[in-house]
Write an enzyme that holds these catalytic residues in place. Structure first.
Site, PDB file in Angstrom:
ATOM      1  N   GLY A 162      56.918  26.508  40.226  1.00 52.96           N
ATOM      2  CA  GLY A 162      56.230  27.466  41.089  1.00 52.96           C
ATOM      3  C   GLY A 162      57.116  27.944  42.228  1.00 52.96           C
ATOM      4  N   GLU A 196      44.919  27.255  39.972  1.00 55.87           N
ATOM      5  CA  GLU A 196      44.556  28.215  41.017  1.00 55.87           C
ATOM      6  C   GLU A 196      43.569  29.254  40.487  1.00 55.87           C
ATOM      7  OE1 GLU A 196      48.561  29.221  42.200  1.00 55.87           O
ATOM      8  OE2 GLU A 196      48.815  27.189  42.966  1.00 55.87           O
ATOM      9  N   SER A 205      55.582  20.685  41.758  1.00 51.13           N
ATOM     10  CA  SER A 205      56.679  20.297  42.652  1.00 51.13           C
ATOM     11  C   SER A 205      57.995  20.018  41.944  1.00 51.13           C
ATOM     12  CB  SER A 205      56.273  19.085  43.503  1.00 51.13           C
ATOM     13  OG  SER A 205      55.156  19.389  44.291  1.00 51.13           O
ATOM     14  N   GLY A 216      52.832  22.236  44.671  1.00 47.52           N
ATOM     15  CA  GLY A 216      53.153  22.869  45.961  1.00 47.52           C
ATOM     16  C   GLY A 216      53.966  22.025  46.916  1.00 47.52           C
ATOM     17  N   GLU A 236      49.589  19.821  34.703  1.00 45.04           N
ATOM     18  CA  GLU A 236      49.881  20.074  36.117  1.00 45.04           C
ATOM     19  C   GLU A 236      48.844  19.363  36.965  1.00 45.04           C
ATOM     20  OE1 GLU A 236      52.176  23.815  37.142  1.00 45.04           O
ATOM     21  OE2 GLU A 236      50.184  24.514  36.677  1.00 45.04           O
ATOM     22  N   LYS A 248      53.739  33.306  40.845  1.00 45.24           N
ATOM     23  CA  LYS A 248      52.444  33.432  41.530  1.00 45.24           C
ATOM     24  C   LYS A 248      52.322  34.840  42.146  1.00 45.24           C
ATOM     25  CE  LYS A 248      52.217  28.477  41.867  1.00 45.24           C
ATOM     26  NZ  LYS A 248      51.647  27.289  42.453  1.00 45.24           N
ATOM     27  N   ASN A 277      56.898  30.419  37.415  1.00 42.00           N
ATOM     28  CA  ASN A 277      55.612  30.997  37.817  1.00 42.00           C
ATOM     29  C   ASN A 277      55.737  31.559  39.234  1.00 42.00           C
ATOM     30  OD1 ASN A 277      52.976  31.643  38.354  1.00 42.00           O
ATOM     31  ND2 ASN A 277      52.213  29.525  38.382  1.00 42.00           N
ATOM     32  N   HIS A 326      45.381  28.106  34.744  1.00 39.28           N
ATOM     33  CA  HIS A 326      46.114  27.517  35.872  1.00 39.28           C
ATOM     34  C   HIS A 326      45.094  27.031  36.901  1.00 39.28           C
ATOM     35  CE1 HIS A 326      48.574  27.099  39.430  1.00 39.28           C
ATOM     36  NE2 HIS A 326      49.618  27.011  38.615  1.00 39.28           N
TER      37      HIS A 326
HETATM   38  P1  PGA Z   1      54.855  24.335  42.378  1.00 39.47           P
HETATM   39  O1  PGA Z   1      53.784  25.089  41.472  1.00 39.47           O
HETATM   40  O2  PGA Z   1      56.119  24.238  41.557  1.00 39.47           O
HETATM   41  O3  PGA Z   1      54.990  25.161  43.584  1.00 39.47           O
HETATM   42  O4  PGA Z   1      54.294  22.961  42.628  1.00 39.47           O
HETATM   43  C1  PGA Z   1      53.642  24.826  40.122  1.00 39.47           C
HETATM   44  C2  PGA Z   1      52.492  25.619  39.578  1.00 39.47           C
HETATM   45  O5  PGA Z   1      51.444  25.714  40.250  1.00 39.47           O
HETATM   46  O6  PGA Z   1      52.593  26.213  38.484  1.00 39.47           O
END
Ligand code: PGA
Length: 251
Positions: A232, A98, A211, A172, A166, A11, A9, A96
């Protein structure tokens, strides 16, 4: 057995189409060596068509990060599932955290899951609580997200959907939740789908995100009762993502 799914992902990265092409080239090379996994790249939608053109010979599929359920009409700034499919995506992230944080509801997620299936795409429904409570309220929260997300899904389509758990509190950083806790949640997710959709729900594909990195991906896939990971920030770091994929070569 299904190969583990690795969803990259990206983003809102990288900043230019040129950088996106570079990142994709390296990702594609690393994926070619990682024969034990299925790789799905979720770039910003603007880059989908161009990257999809360059996938020739690669073993990579594409995913849209977010798309609307409506087929068209007055939705300024949005794109539809059909448009994403036309640009090269065969998977769709739905819900997601976000995107949910910007106002998307559980009902919206259910509509998008149905729209993705109608467009012959595989929805990856993201669920997960913002925080955990000793009383276990997070289980009820996730059950609500699942019920709404699967509301319009017939049992015959269950094998086309992927649930990405998630936990928002684990996104993050550099540390996943414990694989043991993920195992518990994976059982809960399947049980919830069996309750609403019958015995076929037991085979629903569950993946983990939050993460995941080159040091913990392997352990999560072995011990977390999941058949994939959603990556991510590490997926846009060429060195780290290449290292991550190479740790999965013995899975
Ligand atoms: P991250 O994000 O691997 O940076 O924790 C995962 C995600 O939000 O899909």
């Amino acid at each position: 057995m299904l190969k583990p799914l690795v969803v990259a992902n990206w983003k809102m990265n990288p900043a230019t189409s040129r950088e996106a092409k570079k990142l994709f080239e390296v990702t594609k090379k690393a994926a070619a060596k990682a024969r034990t996994i299925t790789l799905v790249v979720a770039p910003p939608a603007l880059y989908l068509r161009e990257l999809a053109k360059g996938r020739a010979g690669g073993r990579v599929s594409f995913c849209v990060q977010s798309a609307e359920a409506s087929a068209g009409g007055a939705h300024t700034g949005e794109i539809s599932m059909r448009q994403a499919k036309d640009a090269g995506a065969s998977y769709a992230l739905v819900g997601h955290s976000e995107v949910r944080a910007r106002g998307m509801s559980n009902t919206d997620a259910g509509r998008q899951v149905a729209a993705a299936l109608a467009a012959n795409m595989r929805p990856i429904l993201c669920v997960g609580e913002a925080k955990r409570s000793p009383s276990g309220a997070h289980f009820a929260f996730v059950a609500e997200q699942l019920k709404a997300g699967f509301e319009q899904v017939p049992a015959s389509k269950l094998s086309d959907i992927i649930v990405a758990y998630e936990p928002v509190w684990a996104i993050g950083g550099e540390e996943t939740m414990s694989p043991r806790e993920m195992h518990e949640m994976a059982i809960f997710i399947r049980k919830t789908i069996v309750e609403t959709h019958g015995p076929k729900g037991i085979s629903t594909r569950v993946i983990y995100g939050g993460s995941v990195n080159e040091d913990n991906a392997d352990e999560m896939l072995r011990d977390g009762d999941v058949s994939g990971i959603l990556v991510g920030h590490v997926s846009v770091d060429v060195a780290r993502f290449t290292a991550l994929l190479s740790t999965l070569s013995n899975i």
